[in-house]
Design an enzyme around this catalytic site. Structure first.
Site, short mmCIF file in Angstrom:
data_model
loop_
_atom_site.label_atom_id
_atom_site.label_comp_id
_atom_site.label_asym_id
_atom_site.label_seq_id
_atom_site.Cartn_x
_atom_site.Cartn_y
_atom_site.Cartn_z
CG PHE A 190 6.39 -12.47 -0.32
CD1 PHE A 190 7.23 -13.08 0.60
CD2 PHE A 190 6.02 -11.15 -0.09
CE1 PHE A 190 7.69 -12.40 1.72
CE2 PHE A 190 6.47 -10.47 1.02
CZ PHE A 190 7.30 -11.10 1.94
CE LYS A 191 5.18 -10.68 3.91
NZ LYS A 191 4.49 -9.71 4.74
CG ASP A 192 -1.03 -16.04 -0.44
OD1 ASP A 192 -1.65 -15.94 0.64
OD2 ASP A 192 -1.32 -15.36 -1.45
CB THR A 235 2.02 -10.76 7.27
OG1 THR A 235 3.35 -10.71 6.77
CG2 THR A 235 1.95 -11.86 8.32
CG LEU A 275 1.69 -16.75 6.29
CD1 LEU A 275 1.26 -15.30 6.22
CD2 LEU A 275 1.74 -17.19 7.74
#
Length: 461
Positions: free
Chosen positions: A109-111, A142, A114
């Site tokens: 989900f960090k994509d 992350t 980021l």
């Protein structure tokens, strides 16, 4: 829109300055000076928007000093790398909706945040004629998402700290197999909290921060929270389109950032019925919500290592609102927490918390049971973090409520846990094919601020 510090000791700044600053100079976190309200008419107008257009509408309310055409271009570029055209599709499995947040380049989900933040940094640095050294701590996802967001960018170097041998093997490989000259991986002999504390200390060393132009990609950077707010709107629209009502979001979290994004969406006017915070055995946040006990303990290694955290860095943003936006109350609470390892709350404050959040701890046995159950009933594979959120939803959602569970990582990133639960290894998607045979580069260092500082000084361009 202006941005202020939770500690209340800096003058208001614009969105672009807030992104570049990351952590406020007084040690506080940055927040918009107000949360924009979205009325029912606007919600109706947004209902059928594709993801990128919805992201533009939401982000425009906060990024008021970026020209619209530039913001649209940044958003489009950020999501070109996603394998699913919906970016964050919603599926229904075994009576719950699952918001799939793992279709980006590193399958986590960090994509979502980021990829956007990497492009935003590049845009702002070019505008200013500057370069930046990004320093961040990761419990697993992350780091790789940040690295993939900025790899190869000429005006950015990135230094990522992760706890040595305490991420999943795939998580470590996704970071250490990136050999671009601007990427520096540091395996710290300690816990994620050690990594995070070192990063915060470096940012609070103002001469060092300024000399090396440090930038933050951890969720202390407001732009990450903003990008995550979008998928709460998107999922709510998709589930309500399918007939869901009284929607409850179940969020597996250790650092409070992902669920804080949901809290912001709710404050904006998205009619979320409840936010359900799901933790593993590292349950300081569950103890806070259910018992009023926010006190540190030992980090317990689990099958969901991205949540193996005791001190939640984004919790400060929520406390700012819980304490009625009183920076003096917040500073006092953190001073006491620093001295005693415990934070105290009034009965009225705890009552407000329980109006806004519910919470449940899901242990290792329940995590494995949930992965196995879903595989048996439908063939759908959950990663262990997602399984924590799903189990919390199955146990806590009330009659008439519609659960939406955030799927924070692809199951192949945690293949050992999935195989332990189901007896099968999840197939590798194309993004992970052959990763175990790639060369790696990583520096192993003690959990010592001076050692990390020296490494940055030696390698920063």
């Amino acid at each position: 829109m202006n941005y202020i510090s939770t500690r209340g000791q800096i003058a208001p700044i614009g969105f672009k300055d807030a992104v570049m600053m990351g952590l406020a100079t007084d040690g506080g976190l940055l927040l918009p000076d107000h949360i924009p309200a979205v009325d029912r008419q606007t919600l109706a107008a947004w209902q059928e928007l594709p993801y990128r257009e919805l992201a533009f509408r939401v982000m425009s309310l906060f990024a008021t000093d970026i020209p619209s055409d530039d913001l649209k271009r940044l958003i489009d570029a950020s999501y070109d790398s996603f394998a699913n055209q919906e970016i964050t599709p919603v599926v229904r499995e075994n009576g719950v909706y699952i918001l799939e947040l793992f279709h980006g380049p590193t399958l986590a989900f960090k994509d979502v945040a980021l990829q956007f933040l990497g492009n935003l940094f590049e845009y702002l640095l070019k505008e200013r004629g500057e370069r930046m050294n990004i320093v961040g701590a990761t419990s697993g996802d992350t780091g790789s998402a940040a690295i993939y967001g900025v790899r190869g960018k000429e005006n950015i170097d990135i230094f990522i700290l992760h706890p040595h041998l305490k991420t999943s093997p795939i998580q470590a490989l996704q970071m250490t197999t990136v050999l671009d000259d601007n990427v520096h991986n540091i395996a710290v002999k300690g816990t994620f909290d050690d990594c995070q504390n070192i990063v915060k200390a470096l940012f609070n060393d103002l001469p060092f921060k300024e000399r090396y132009a440090l930038g933050a990609v951890n969720s202390i950077n407001w732009a990450r929270i903003l990008a995550q707010v979008v998928y709460y709107f998107y999922a709510w629209f998709r589930v309500s389109d399918a007939g869901g009502s009284d929607i409850v979001f179940s969020v597996p979290t250790g650092n409070f950032g992902d669920i804080f994004a949901g809290y912001v969406a709710k404050r904006m006017g998205l009619p979320i019925r409840r936010l359900l915070l799901a933790t593993n055995e590292n349950n300081i946040l569950t103890r806070f919500i259910n018992e009023g006990d926010y006190s540190t303990g030992e980090v317990v290694p689990t099958l969901s290592p991205s949540m193996d955290i005791q001190v939640a860095s984004n919790f400060e943003r929520y406390l700012f609102y819980l304490f009625n936006e009183d920076p003096d109350r917040l500073r006092d609470a953190f001073a006491r927490f620093g001295a005693t390892g415990r934070m105290e709350f009034t009965p009225a404050e705890l009552s407000r918390v329980r109006e806004e959040f519910a919470s449940r701890t899901v242990d290792t046995e329940e995590t494995l049971e949930t992965i196995a159950l879903f595989r048996e009933k439908s063939g759908y594979l959950l990663d262990p973090h997602t399984a924590v959120g799903v189990r919390a939803a199955l146990e806590c959602v009330k009659d008439g409520e519609t659960p939406v569970c955030l799927a924070t990582a692809h199951p192949a990133k945690f293949g050992d846990a999935v195989q332990k639960a189901t007896g099968i290894a999840p197939p590798f998607p194309p993004a992970l094919a052959g990763i175990e045979q790639l060369p790696t580069r990583c520096e192993i260092l003690e959990a010592d601020q001076a050692a990390i500082k020296a490494f940055i000084e030696k390698n920063a361009r």
